[in-house]
Design a protein around this motif. Structure first.
Motif, short mmCIF file in Angstrom:
data_model
loop_
_atom_site.label_atom_id
_atom_site.label_comp_id
_atom_site.label_asym_id
_atom_site.label_seq_id
_atom_site.Cartn_x
_atom_site.Cartn_y
_atom_site.Cartn_z
N ASN A 39 0.75 -1.35 0.13
CA ASN A 39 0.03 -0.15 0.52
C ASN A 39 0.48 1.48 0.23
O ASN A 39 2.12 1.08 0.01
N GLN A 40 0.08 2.07 0.15
CA GLN A 40 0.75 4.06 0.19
C GLN A 40 1.60 3.98 1.36
O GLN A 40 3.08 4.53 0.93
N ALA A 41 1.57 2.96 2.48
CA ALA A 41 2.65 3.51 3.51
C ALA A 41 3.97 2.10 3.16
O ALA A 41 4.52 1.82 3.98
N ASN A 42 3.12 1.55 2.52
CA ASN A 42 5.13 0.52 2.06
C ASN A 42 3.90 -0.64 2.57
O ASN A 42 5.76 -1.44 2.67
N GLN A 43 3.30 -1.23 2.85
CA GLN A 43 3.25 -2.25 4.11
C GLN A 43 2.88 -3.07 2.75
O GLN A 43 1.93 -3.13 1.73
N THR A 44 2.78 -4.87 3.57
CA THR A 44 2.37 -5.76 2.31
C THR A 44 0.93 -5.95 2.69
O THR A 44 0.28 -5.92 4.23
N ILE A 45 0.20 -5.49 1.65
CA ILE A 45 -1.31 -6.39 1.50
C ILE A 45 -1.67 -7.56 0.98
O ILE A 45 -2.76 -8.17 0.87
N GLY A 46 -0.59 -8.42 0.18
CA GLY A 46 -0.40 -9.55 -0.39
C GLY A 46 0.33 -10.53 -1.19
O GLY A 46 1.71 -8.88 -1.25
N TYR A 47 0.31 -11.08 -1.79
CA TYR A 47 1.31 -11.90 -2.29
C TYR A 47 0.32 -12.43 -3.47
O TYR A 47 -0.32 -13.20 -2.72
N ASN A 48 1.16 -12.92 -4.86
CA ASN A 48 0.92 -13.88 -5.26
C ASN A 48 1.85 -14.02 -6.01
O ASN A 48 3.24 -14.36 -6.11
N PHE A 49 2.27 -16.09 -5.87
CA PHE A 49 2.52 -16.68 -6.06
C PHE A 49 2.02 -17.77 -7.48
O PHE A 49 1.38 -17.94 -7.96
N LEU A 50 3.20 -16.63 -8.58
CA LEU A 50 2.43 -17.58 -9.48
C LEU A 50 3.13 -18.57 -9.86
O LEU A 50 2.54 -18.85 -11.63
N ALA A 51 3.89 -19.21 -9.49
CA ALA A 51 4.17 -20.90 -9.53
C ALA A 51 4.27 -21.51 -8.80
O ALA A 51 5.13 -22.60 -8.56
N ILE A 52 2.60 -21.71 -8.23
CA ILE A 52 2.59 -22.00 -6.98
C ILE A 52 3.09 -23.99 -7.47
O ILE A 52 2.78 -24.11 -5.93
N ASN A 53 2.89 -24.21 -8.24
CA ASN A 53 2.72 -25.90 -8.43
C ASN A 53 4.35 -26.25 -8.14
O ASN A 53 4.46 -27.01 -7.97
N GLU A 54 5.39 -25.53 -8.44
CA GLU A 54 6.33 -25.35 -7.85
C GLU A 54 7.52 -25.34 -6.39
O GLU A 54 7.91 -26.18 -5.85
N LEU A 55 5.77 -24.77 -5.94
CA LEU A 55 6.33 -24.92 -3.58
C LEU A 55 5.42 -25.75 -3.47
O LEU A 55 5.79 -26.12 -2.64
N LEU A 56 4.41 -25.95 -4.02
CA LEU A 56 3.03 -27.53 -3.24
C LEU A 56 2.01 -27.39 -4.14
O LEU A 56 1.41 -27.03 -4.84
N PRO A 57 3.00 -27.90 -4.68
CA PRO A 57 2.89 -29.05 -6.19
C PRO A 57 1.00 -30.00 -6.04
O PRO A 57 0.50 -30.16 -6.98
N ASP A 58 0.84 -30.04 -4.51
CA ASP A 58 -0.27 -30.72 -4.23
C ASP A 58 -1.54 -29.55 -3.77
O ASP A 58 -2.70 -30.35 -3.43
N LEU A 59 -1.63 -29.16 -4.06
CA LEU A 59 -2.01 -27.24 -3.70
C LEU A 59 -3.28 -27.13 -4.78
O LEU A 59 -2.80 -26.46 -6.12
N GLN A 60 -4.12 -28.23 -4.75
CA GLN A 60 -5.61 -28.06 -6.43
C GLN A 60 -6.83 -27.65 -4.28
O GLN A 60 -7.48 -28.21 -4.34
#
Length: 209
Positions: A39-60
């Motif tokens: 956000n404007q205060a440089n606080q994290t408001i979220g993440y997009n993990f664009l290749a989630i299969n490489e991290l959590l392959p069973d997450l479906q």
């Protein structure tokens, strides 16, 4: 707070994580297939993990789902490896629970809202503004706590209603997805339902039969 969702049809292989409400002005930084949104205060408001299969392959899954502590640990390790801060905290607590209205007083700037002090756990009481006509002190009610995602996709964040802090939502049965439930008024639960107990659509529907 951590809200995780996936849409396998529109955005296959992407895990969306929210930690704070959206901001009108946002900034994004991408590193190693991870996008940090701030956000404007440089606080994290979220993440997009664009290749989630490489991290959590069973997450479906499709829609919103609770991640386990082990899954969140994997995400944090990936964040650190990419040069971000591993600041995600697992949230495995239920977000639809039995609450007890300890106090209900008229809102000073509304002709129908009430300000409640509602117990949502043996050691936790929160302030919730409620606009239902049948809200009253002494009731057992359904509470969507901060971090809940309602059936239509609305996220319950801390906020204010007419200038008064409200940290949760006291719900009607229809608002949690009970089919053919009454259109007006919050759902009042039996007195023997324990405060903090998880509320399910099936259990509430059975009460209405």
């Amino acid at each position: 707070m951590l809200i995780a969702s996936m849409n396998q049809v529109a955005f296959p292989n992407i895990l969306v994580v929210m930690t704070q409400p959206d901001d009108k002005k946002q900034e994004t930084v991408e590193k190693q297939s991870i996008v940090r949104i701030s956000n404007q205060a440089n606080q994290t408001i979220g993440y997009n993990f664009l290749a989630i299969n490489e991290l959590l392959p069973d997450l479906q899954f499709n829609g919103v789902q609770t991640l386990t502590k082990q899954e969140v640990t994997v995400l944090n390790e990936a964040l650190v490896a990419a040069g971000f801060t591993g600041d995600l905290v697992a949230d495995e607590a239920p977000h639809l629970v039995v609450g007890y209205v300890q106090e209900s007083v008229a809102h000073p700037d509304s002709d129908h809202m009430h300000i409640t002090q509602t117990q949502i756990a043996p050691d936790q009481t929160v302030q919730i503004v409620c606009g239902a006509a049948n809200i009253a002190q002494g009731q057992k009610v359904i509470v969507a706590t901060v971090g809940a995602v309602m059936p239509e996709g609305k996220v319950i964040w801390p906020g204010q209603l007419r200038g008064v802090q409200s940290d949760g939502m006291i719900c009607a049965a229809r608002e949690i997805g009970v089919v053919n439930a009454p259109a007006k008024g919050i759902m009042v639960l039996p007195d023997d339902w324990e405060v903090g107990r998880e509320v399910t659509v099936e259990a509430v529907a059975a009460l209405l039969k």
